[in-house]
Design a protein around this motif. Structure first.
Motif, PDB file in Angstrom:
ATOM      1  N   ASN A 212      82.258  47.639 105.877  1.00 40.90           N
ATOM      2  CA  ASN A 212      82.067  48.975 106.447  1.00 40.90           C
ATOM      3  C   ASN A 212      80.665  49.520 106.165  1.00 40.90           C
ATOM      4  OD1 ASN A 212      83.260  51.323 107.845  1.00 40.90           O
ATOM      5  ND2 ASN A 212      82.880  52.358 105.876  1.00 40.90           N
ATOM      6  N   GLU A 213      80.002  49.010 105.122  1.00 40.20           N
ATOM      7  CA  GLU A 213      78.628  49.440 104.857  1.00 40.20           C
ATOM      8  C   GLU A 213      77.712  49.065 106.017  1.00 40.20           C
ATOM      9  OE1 GLU A 213      78.140  51.432 102.613  1.00 40.20           O
ATOM     10  OE2 GLU A 213      79.609  51.052 101.044  1.00 40.20           O
ATOM     11  N   PHE A 214      78.013  47.950 106.677  1.00 43.81           N
ATOM     12  CA  PHE A 214      77.244  47.555 107.858  1.00 43.81           C
ATOM     13  C   PHE A 214      77.700  48.339 109.086  1.00 43.81           C
ATOM     14  CE2 PHE A 214      77.329  43.756 105.094  1.00 43.81           C
ATOM     15  CZ  PHE A 214      75.973  43.614 104.873  1.00 43.81           C
ATOM     16  N   ALA A 215      79.012  48.404 109.296  1.00 40.93           N
ATOM     17  CA  ALA A 215      79.551  49.055 110.494  1.00 40.93           C
ATOM     18  C   ALA A 215      79.153  50.524 110.551  1.00 40.93           C
ATOM     19  CB  ALA A 215      81.066  48.910 110.525  1.00 40.93           C
ATOM     20  N   SER A 216      79.209  51.226 109.419  1.00 43.97           N
ATOM     21  CA  SER A 216      78.927  52.660 109.408  1.00 43.97           C
ATOM     22  C   SER A 216      77.471  52.975 109.712  1.00 43.97           C
ATOM     23  CB  SER A 216      79.318  53.254 108.051  1.00 43.97           C
ATOM     24  OG  SER A 216      78.518  52.713 107.010  1.00 43.97           O
ATOM     25  N   ARG A 217      76.606  51.975 109.565  1.00 40.96           N
ATOM     26  CA  ARG A 217      75.181  52.170 109.850  1.00 40.96           C
ATOM     27  C   ARG A 217      74.757  51.502 111.152  1.00 40.96           C
ATOM     28  NH1 ARG A 217      76.079  51.884 104.451  1.00 40.96           N
ATOM     29  NH2 ARG A 217      75.002  53.439 103.149  1.00 40.96           N
ATOM     30  N   GLY A 218      75.715  50.990 111.910  1.00 37.07           N
ATOM     31  CA  GLY A 218      75.417  50.369 113.195  1.00 37.07           C
ATOM     32  C   GLY A 218      74.717  49.036 113.094  1.00 37.07           C
ATOM     33  N   VAL A 219      74.897  48.332 111.967  1.00 36.41           N
ATOM     34  CA  VAL A 219      74.281  47.017 111.783  1.00 36.41           C
ATOM     35  C   VAL A 219      75.245  45.952 112.281  1.00 36.41           C
ATOM     36  CG1 VAL A 219      73.357  45.379 110.113  1.00 36.41           C
ATOM     37  CG2 VAL A 219      72.942  47.832 109.821  1.00 36.41           C
ATOM     38  N   VAL A 251      69.388  48.364 107.848  1.00 32.88           N
ATOM     39  CA  VAL A 251      69.676  47.114 107.136  1.00 32.88           C
ATOM     40  C   VAL A 251      69.436  47.289 105.638  1.00 32.88           C
ATOM     41  CG1 VAL A 251      68.986  44.710 106.842  1.00 32.88           C
ATOM     42  CG2 VAL A 251      69.195  45.678 109.142  1.00 32.88           C
ATOM     43  N   ALA A 252      68.305  47.888 105.285  1.00 31.66           N
ATOM     44  CA  ALA A 252      67.985  48.096 103.882  1.00 31.66           C
ATOM     45  C   ALA A 252      69.033  48.968 103.198  1.00 31.66           C
ATOM     46  CB  ALA A 252      66.600  48.732 103.746  1.00 31.66           C
ATOM     47  N   ALA A 253      69.470  50.026 103.888  1.00 34.48           N
ATOM     48  CA  ALA A 253      70.474  50.914 103.305  1.00 34.48           C
ATOM     49  C   ALA A 253      71.822  50.202 103.138  1.00 34.48           C
ATOM     50  CB  ALA A 253      70.637  52.152 104.182  1.00 34.48           C
ATOM     51  N   ALA A 254      72.211  49.408 104.142  1.00 35.60           N
ATOM     52  CA  ALA A 254      73.490  48.685 104.058  1.00 35.60           C
ATOM     53  C   ALA A 254      73.478  47.684 102.917  1.00 35.60           C
ATOM     54  CB  ALA A 254      73.776  47.991 105.386  1.00 35.60           C
ATOM     55  N   LEU A 255      72.363  46.967 102.750  1.00 33.63           N
ATOM     56  CA  LEU A 255      72.291  45.973 101.681  1.00 33.63           C
ATOM     57  C   LEU A 255      72.244  46.633 100.303  1.00 33.63           C
ATOM     58  CD1 LEU A 255      69.871  43.309 103.227  1.00 33.63           C
ATOM     59  CD2 LEU A 255      72.366  43.225 103.031  1.00 33.63           C
ATOM     60  N   ALA A 256      71.591  47.792 100.207  1.00 33.01           N
ATOM     61  CA  ALA A 256      71.591  48.514  98.932  1.00 33.01           C
ATOM     62  C   ALA A 256      73.000  48.967  98.575  1.00 33.01           C
ATOM     63  CB  ALA A 256      70.642  49.708  99.022  1.00 33.01           C
ATOM     64  N   ALA A 257      73.745  49.464  99.559  1.00 31.47           N
ATOM     65  CA  ALA A 257      75.128  49.879  99.313  1.00 31.47           C
ATOM     66  C   ALA A 257      76.006  48.688  98.968  1.00 31.47           C
ATOM     67  CB  ALA A 257      75.670  50.613 100.539  1.00 31.47           C
ATOM     68  N   LEU A 258      75.779  47.553  99.645  1.00 35.19           N
ATOM     69  CA  LEU A 258      76.538  46.347  99.338  1.00 35.19           C
ATOM     70  C   LEU A 258      76.260  45.879  97.913  1.00 35.19           C
ATOM     71  CD1 LEU A 258      78.331  43.934 100.196  1.00 35.19           C
ATOM     72  CD2 LEU A 258      76.248  42.834 101.065  1.00 35.19           C
TER      73      LEU A 258
END
Length: 280
Positions: A212-219, A251-258
């Motif tokens: 969901n970290e990717f989906a919520s950011r449209g990645v 992408v950077a935000a999703a990977l940081a959250a992951l």
């Protein structure tokens, strides 16, 4: 001189991918370093014996090349570029061969792409797996098998006779290859791919929350695979490809959250993704 490790011996489709990368100017003045498997190719880069390694990672018919993903998951290397090649085989025998084809060889991944053709033409043939398609041609030359499926170049190298060309159960079969080096980020192009491998706590909902970290950011995720960690039975790592570059804000935000959720995370690179088919 750029030393490039690849699945050998010479005459494999991976060698053809090396030449495709050279044509695209990723490297020039290539010195070929044939190795026995993808793990050895990646290790050659880690050890400094090669500047690059080229690995097959995905086929449109048989899916992921798990040996390559396992080699990448060990870390210490990053993907710098990719190329997408059409795959069709030549079937080869020793010159003048007139007997039955009772033993037929190719790489197991390659065999999945031609097994229908083999069953139709040589129903009595026993499949003998080889470490590469070119190694299968070498087995023919040494009299260990009756026929092999390999790139046409392998027949030329081993002095074999080609009895069928363009063999493939699906004529649109393609394989994606990547070039890897020691860690270095390829420049952002706006048409990129990023890959990571991660492990999660063994608890309900952890994978859903991670994705969901990717989906919520449209990645957009273009691939997801699970692989045993080989450390403890029932433990898995997850390998994902996503559309975008590490320098893209979502992408950077999703990977940081992951990273905040994962037990481990290995960044495998950001690189220009293939947007047009390459031919060989």
């Amino acid at each position: 001189m750029t030393v490039v490790a690849f699945l050998g011996p010479v005459g494999t489709f991976t060698e053809a991918a090396v030449f495709a990368f050279a044509k695209d100017k990723l490297f020039t003045a290539v010195e070929l370093l044939p190795v026995a498997n993808p793990a050895a190719a990646a290790q050659a880069v880690r050890a400094g014996a090669a500047d690059y390694a080229v690995l097959a990672i995905e086929n449109s018919i048989d899916g992921a090349v798990t040996q390559s993903f396992d080699a990448l998951a060990e870390g210490g290397v990053q993907i710098r570029a990719e190329v997408d090649l059409p795959i069709a085989f030549s079937v080869m025998v020793t010159p003048g061969h007139t007997g039955k084809i009772l033993k037929f060889s190719s790489h197991p991944v390659g065999y999945q792409q031609i097994k229908g053709w083999v069953a139709q033409h040589y129903p009595e043939a026993e499949f003998v797996p080889a470490s590469s398609n070119a190694a299968a041609a070498e087995m023919v030359a040494k009299g260990l098998v009756d026929a092999a499926a390999a790139p046409h170049r392998a027949a030329e190298i081993w002095g074999l006779e080609t009895i069928a060309e363009g063999v493939a159960d699906r004529k649109d079969s393609r394989t994606r290859f990547v070039a890897i080096s020691k860690p270095a980020i390829s420049p952002r192009t706006g048409a990129d791919r990023t890959s990571v491998v991660f492990t999660l706590p063994n608890a309900p909902g952890t994978l859903v929350r991670a994705l969901n970290e990717f989906a919520s950011r449209g990645v957009d995720l273009s691939r997801i695979e699970s692989r045993p960690t080989r450390k403890e039975f029932g433990q898995y790592s997850f390998s994902v490809d996503l559309i975008g570059h590490l320098e893209d804000a979502p992408v950077a935000a999703a990977l940081a959250a992951l990273q905040a959720q994962a037990e481990t995370i290995t960044y495998l690179g950001s690189w220009p993704r293939v947007t047009a088919e390459t031919t060989i």
